[in-house]
Write an enzyme that holds these catalytic residues in place. Structure first.
Site, PDB file in Angstrom:
ATOM      1  N   HIS A   1      41.967  28.815  46.568  1.00 21.54           N
ATOM      2  CA  HIS A   1      42.098  28.203  45.237  1.00 21.54           C
ATOM      3  C   HIS A   1      41.126  27.037  45.059  1.00 21.54           C
ATOM      4  CE1 HIS A   1      46.268  30.165  45.314  1.00 21.54           C
ATOM      5  NE2 HIS A   1      45.515  30.841  44.469  1.00 21.54           N
TER       6      HIS A   1
ATOM      7  N   ASP B   1      40.063  35.260  38.798  1.00 20.60           N
ATOM      8  CA  ASP B   1      40.921  35.287  39.974  1.00 20.60           C
ATOM      9  C   ASP B   1      41.740  36.572  39.928  1.00 20.60           C
ATOM     10  OD1 ASP B   1      43.706  33.189  41.137  1.00 20.60           O
ATOM     11  OD2 ASP B   1      42.581  34.830  42.073  1.00 20.60           O
TER      12      ASP B   1
HETATM   13  N1  SAM Z   1      43.596  35.681  45.120  1.00 19.24           N
HETATM   14  C1  SAM Z   1      43.977  37.063  44.879  1.00 19.24           C
HETATM   15  C2  SAM Z   1      42.900  38.014  45.347  1.00 19.24           C
HETATM   16  O1  SAM Z   1      41.805  37.577  45.677  1.00 19.24           O
HETATM   17  O2  SAM Z   1      43.195  39.220  45.384  1.00 19.24           O
HETATM   18  C3  SAM Z   1      44.294  37.239  43.422  1.00 19.24           C
HETATM   19  C4  SAM Z   1      45.529  36.514  43.050  1.00 19.24           C
HETATM   20  S1  SAM Z   1      46.148  36.679  41.444  1.00 19.24           S
HETATM   21  C5  SAM Z   1      47.803  36.956  41.846  1.00 19.24           C
HETATM   22  C6  SAM Z   1      45.535  38.226  40.841  1.00 19.24           C
HETATM   23  C7  SAM Z   1      46.128  38.501  39.480  1.00 19.24           C
HETATM   24  O3  SAM Z   1      45.237  39.269  38.673  1.00 19.24           O
HETATM   25  C8  SAM Z   1      47.437  39.315  39.522  1.00 19.24           C
HETATM   26  O4  SAM Z   1      48.503  38.501  39.133  1.00 19.24           O
HETATM   27  C9  SAM Z   1      47.200  40.471  38.547  1.00 19.24           C
HETATM   28  O5  SAM Z   1      48.350  40.785  37.782  1.00 19.24           O
HETATM   29  C10 SAM Z   1      46.070  39.907  37.702  1.00 19.24           C
HETATM   30  N2  SAM Z   1      45.278  40.903  36.964  1.00 19.24           N
HETATM   31  C11 SAM Z   1      44.824  42.104  37.407  1.00 19.24           C
HETATM   32  N3  SAM Z   1      44.133  42.737  36.431  1.00 19.24           N
HETATM   33  C12 SAM Z   1      44.157  41.900  35.338  1.00 19.24           C
HETATM   34  C13 SAM Z   1      43.615  41.981  34.018  1.00 19.24           C
HETATM   35  N4  SAM Z   1      42.902  43.069  33.615  1.00 19.24           N
HETATM   36  N5  SAM Z   1      43.823  40.941  33.169  1.00 19.24           N
HETATM   37  C14 SAM Z   1      44.535  39.848  33.571  1.00 19.24           C
HETATM   38  N6  SAM Z   1      45.092  39.706  34.811  1.00 19.24           N
HETATM   39  C15 SAM Z   1      44.889  40.735  35.676  1.00 19.24           C
END
Ligand code: SAM
Length: 275
Positions: A62, A155
């Site tokens: 982060h 992220d």
């Molecule tokens: N640090 C982590 C990694 O490197 O894999 C990522 C953490 S964060 C929890 C990733 C987030 O991206 C998830 O909560 C997921 O629901 C979100 N996500 C995936 N595709 C997305 C999209 N098209 N729009 C918004 N959020 C999305």
């Protein structure tokens, strides 16, 4: 009887953690979500069987996703985070007094709720009045955005399911349009050991769209291979230039900022522009 959670990071390799307690585990409309209390890393958010973040090593990812951009830009006021539903990146962004708005666009509300309930030290930034959480697909959200943001941080989960489009040239064009004329973006771009084609492809896309594209690295023990990449793309400011704005961190510092861009040969070859 011991209970172990294993993430298969490739078809031939996994990470396995001793579990003390399963705090929650259910299917959201987008993915399988679990929060596990592990002996080694404390509480761990797992989506579709992949480690997203843990209490014990989240600060590395982060801080490195947020502070390189927040220090390279002279005065970031309006910041957008795509994904990041655990809140860790937003928590780092709001450490800067220049920030007036910090918008988080997360497709799955359940991730935000689970983070608030089970990972309060990571989700602590959600209560800041400057933070706005939008539950929407980041791809759709950016389609109408024009010249609004100083910094955009991506992220996302790995390029599977709803996150696939977050690694496309079309998406990066929409990021470019959403940034102000001196804006910059950083995306998490996976492991230089296991995701070489992805890193090379993302850098090719970004090199065609932005005048400045640079990759940097950090070590994250719970991510596949333990070595993680971030790709910065900027309309004007050098992402490697650190303005040394005071900020409280555990991993990031001004010399780490600069040195994280020094790439070993096997990584440098992925991003060197082909003549
Ligand atoms: N640090 C982590 C990694 O490197 O894999 C990522 C953490 S964060 C929890 C990733 C987030 O991206 C998830 O909560 C997921 O629901 C979100 N996500 C995936 N595709 C997305 C999209 N098209 N729009 C918004 N959020 C999305």
């Amino acid at each position: 009887m011991e209970l172990w959670y294993t993430e298969k990071q490739t078809p031939y390799l996994g990470i396995t953690c001793l579990i003390q307690e399963t705090l929650c585990h259910f299917k959201t409309p987008y993915q399988d979500l679990a929060v596990l209390d592990t002996r080694q890393f404390g509480r761990m958010l797992v989506l579709d069987g992949m480690v997203m973040t843990t209490e014990k090593d989240e600060f590395v990812y982060h801080e490195m996703l947020a502070h390189v951009a927040m220090q390279a830009h002279p005065c970031p006021q309006h910041v957008l985070v795509i994904g990041g539903g655990d809140g860790g990146v937003i928590r780092e962004v709001i450490k800067y007094d220049t920030v007036e708005t910090a918008t988080l666009v997360e497709i799955d509300a359940a991730v935000v709720e689970a983070a608030k309930k089970y990972l309060p030290t990571i989700a602590s930034g959600f209560s800041d009045p400057r933070v706005k959480v939008v539950i929407e697909d980041g791809i759709k959200y950016l389609q109408q955005a024009r010249g609004q943001y100083d910094v955009i941080l991506i992220d996302s989960t790995e390029p599977v399911g709803p996150a696939v489009g977050l690694f496309s040239a079309e998406f990066y064009h929409s990021v470019y349009r959403a940034l102000k004329k001196d804006g910059l973006m950083v995306a998490q771009t996976e492991s230089p050991f296991f995701n070489r084609d992805l890193i090379a492809g993302v850098n090719r896309h970004l090199q065609r769209i932005f005048p400045l594209t640079k990759l940097y690295l950090a070590s994250i023990p719970t991510y596949p291979s333990g070595l993680w990449s971030f790709t910065a793309a900027s309309k004007c400011y050098d992402p490697q230039a650190c303005r040394e704005k005071p900020v409280e961190t555990k991993y990031y510092n001004f010399s780490v900022h600069h040195s994280s861009f020094s790439l070993p040969n096997f990584v440098r070859e992925l991003v060197e522009q082909k003549p």
